[in-house]
Design a protein around this motif. Structure first.
Motif, PDB file in Angstrom:
ATOM      1  N   PRO A  63      39.144  31.630  44.708  1.00  0.00           N
ATOM      2  CA  PRO A  63      37.927  30.853  44.422  1.00  0.00           C
ATOM      3  C   PRO A  63      36.822  31.755  43.876  1.00  0.00           C
ATOM      4  CG  PRO A  63      38.820  30.282  46.571  1.00  0.00           C
ATOM      5  CD  PRO A  63      39.571  31.495  46.103  1.00  0.00           C
ATOM      6  N   GLU A  64      35.916  31.144  43.122  1.00  0.00           N
ATOM      7  CA  GLU A  64      34.828  31.904  42.534  1.00  0.00           C
ATOM      8  C   GLU A  64      33.780  32.261  43.576  1.00  0.00           C
ATOM      9  OE1 GLU A  64      35.065  33.162  39.682  1.00  0.00           O
ATOM     10  OE2 GLU A  64      36.862  32.055  39.108  1.00  0.00           O
ATOM     11  N   GLU A  65      33.137  33.402  43.359  1.00  0.00           N
ATOM     12  CA  GLU A  65      32.135  33.907  44.276  1.00  0.00           C
ATOM     13  C   GLU A  65      30.763  33.322  43.952  1.00  0.00           C
ATOM     14  OE1 GLU A  65      32.566  35.862  46.877  1.00  0.00           O
ATOM     15  OE2 GLU A  65      34.744  35.913  46.569  1.00  0.00           O
ATOM     16  N   PRO A  66      29.808  33.426  44.885  1.00  0.00           N
ATOM     17  CA  PRO A  66      28.435  32.990  44.604  1.00  0.00           C
ATOM     18  C   PRO A  66      27.867  33.715  43.382  1.00  0.00           C
ATOM     19  CG  PRO A  66      28.720  33.386  46.938  1.00  0.00           C
ATOM     20  CD  PRO A  66      29.973  33.869  46.273  1.00  0.00           C
ATOM     21  N   GLY A  67      27.109  32.975  42.585  1.00  0.00           N
ATOM     22  CA  GLY A  67      26.485  33.554  41.401  1.00  0.00           C
ATOM     23  C   GLY A  67      27.302  33.428  40.137  1.00  0.00           C
ATOM     24  N   THR A  68      28.513  32.849  40.213  1.00  0.00           N
ATOM     25  CA  THR A  68      29.355  32.732  39.024  1.00  0.00           C
ATOM     26  C   THR A  68      28.772  31.711  38.044  1.00  0.00           C
ATOM     27  OG1 THR A  68      31.317  33.300  40.293  1.00  0.00           O
ATOM     28  CG2 THR A  68      31.675  32.187  38.203  1.00  0.00           C
TER      29      THR A  68
END
Length: 371
Positions: A63-68
């Motif tokens: 999954p994508e991280e915060p801020g992507t």
């Protein structure tokens, strides 16, 4: 088509969730967003120029991280911007049968006092740009479409935000610059080694921002406190015109936040006929309003269920296309055709002008067109 997705995410470490920005290419053919999957997020590309819209998931290995951030390119690939510590990496995603292909295009390393955010999709869809903002200056980076990885193409004194493309060649970029305690809009000429020149200054002591501009008609929608010191108001003007910016009462809604997100294209030399789409956030929720410079009132319309708020495009024919996603329809576009005639009921207040108005400048555009 002219499109703007009005969200203002940045990729600083202080963000605790991925951005919800839904970005649309300048021609309205593709869009991209981070789609939810339970408590996780993954990139998703929308194709909008076919008989029916459809979405293609582009999940990575995790999954994508915060801020992507994600942004569609003109060829259907999706640019993804990930933050890992102080390293901002950029890759192009594309479907490969059952999986997702990823082509790394490079990275930008910044200090802890700098945040990086993608600019709105550039005309043509071949290039993508980002702002790197620190306390004293802002760098414009070409992060996709260059010859060899990310390239710094301009350095602007002051802290910049926004980002409006002023013509269809993807050369003239307007930025809202905070410098000396005031915010004014400047133009960065990416074809002249990042040359910076003023664009919008209504009064010396006002904060003036360019929110939208249409390259065909020159209609510009601005935000300024020139007409009401200390209070931001929406106004409109025409790039290159000697007429003052006007602040109509129709765009002033008590207890509501009004955000323009799209201008009708194709109305060459007739900016007064361009329709403007507005997102309205108020005590009753979020809805849509449409307005023309000739209107004495805005027209209010309910937003479609699941609207990706603040995003949409106008067609030259005056159809407003609004993307939405619901449990029943994961990828949909609602089409609204607001009437073009002005409402009969006049507003209750007069329309003031800014004191000591200064025309919007267009000298840099004229110079670029002549070359």
């Amino acid at each position: 088509m002219t499109a703007c997705a009005i969200e203002s995410p940045s990729t600083g470490a202080e963000h605790e969730a991925p951005t919800t920005r839904y970005a649309i290419t300048a021609d309205g053919a593709y869009a991209a967003r981070l789609a939810p999957a339970g408590e996780n997020w993954f990139p998703e590309r929308w194709t909008l120029d076919g008989p029916e819209p459809y979405a293609v998931p582009l999940p990575g290995g995790q999954p994508e991280e915060p801020g992507t951030e994600v942004q569609p390119m003109g060829d259907g690939r999706v640019l993804i911007h990930r933050l890992v510590e102080r390293r901002h990496s950029f890759s192009l995603l594309y479907p490969t049968g059952p999986g997702t292909g990823e082509l790394a295009v490079g990275a930008v390393e910044c200090g802890s006092d700098t945040y990086v955010t993608l600019l709105p999709p550039a005309p043509g869809g071949e290039r993508a740009y980002a702002l790197a903002v620190c306390e004293t200056s802002t760098a414009v980076w070409l992060v996709a479409g260059g010859a060899a990885g990310p390239e710094r193409v301009a350095e602007v004194p002051g802290r910049c935000s926004g980002g409006v493309w002023l013509e269809r060649a993807g050369r003239m970029l307007a930025l809202d610059r905070e410098l000396g305690g005031r915010t004014k809009t400047v133009v960065v000429d990416l074809g002249r080694d990042g040359e910076v020149s003023p664009l919008l200054e209504i009064a010396p002591d006002s904060d003036d921002r360019l929110l939208l501009a249409d390259p065909d008609s020159g209609l510009a929608v601005i935000s300024s406190d020139a007409a009401s010191p200390g209070q931001e108001r929406l106004g409109w003007g025409v790039l290159g015109s000697t007429l003052p910016v006007r602040f109509p009462a129709a765009l002033r809604l008590p207890d509501c936040t009004v955000t323009p997100f799209a201008i009708q294209p194709g109305q060459v030399l007739t900016p007064e006929t361009c329709a403007v789409a507005l997102r309205v956030d108020g005590p009753l929720g979020t809805w849509i309003a449409t307005w023309h410079p000739t209107d004495r009132q805005a027209r209010h319309l309910p937003a479609p269920q699941g609207w990706l708020a603040g995003s949409g495009v106008w067609t030259p024919e005056g159809v407003l296309r609004l993307p939405y996603s619901t449990p029943q329809t994961a990828c949909g576009v609602a089409e609204l055709t607001p009437p073009t005639a002005a409402p009969a009921e006049p507003p209750k207040t007069e329309e003031p002008e800014a004191p000591r108005p200064v025309p919007l400048q267009k000298a840099p555009l004229a110079k670029a067109a002549a070359e």
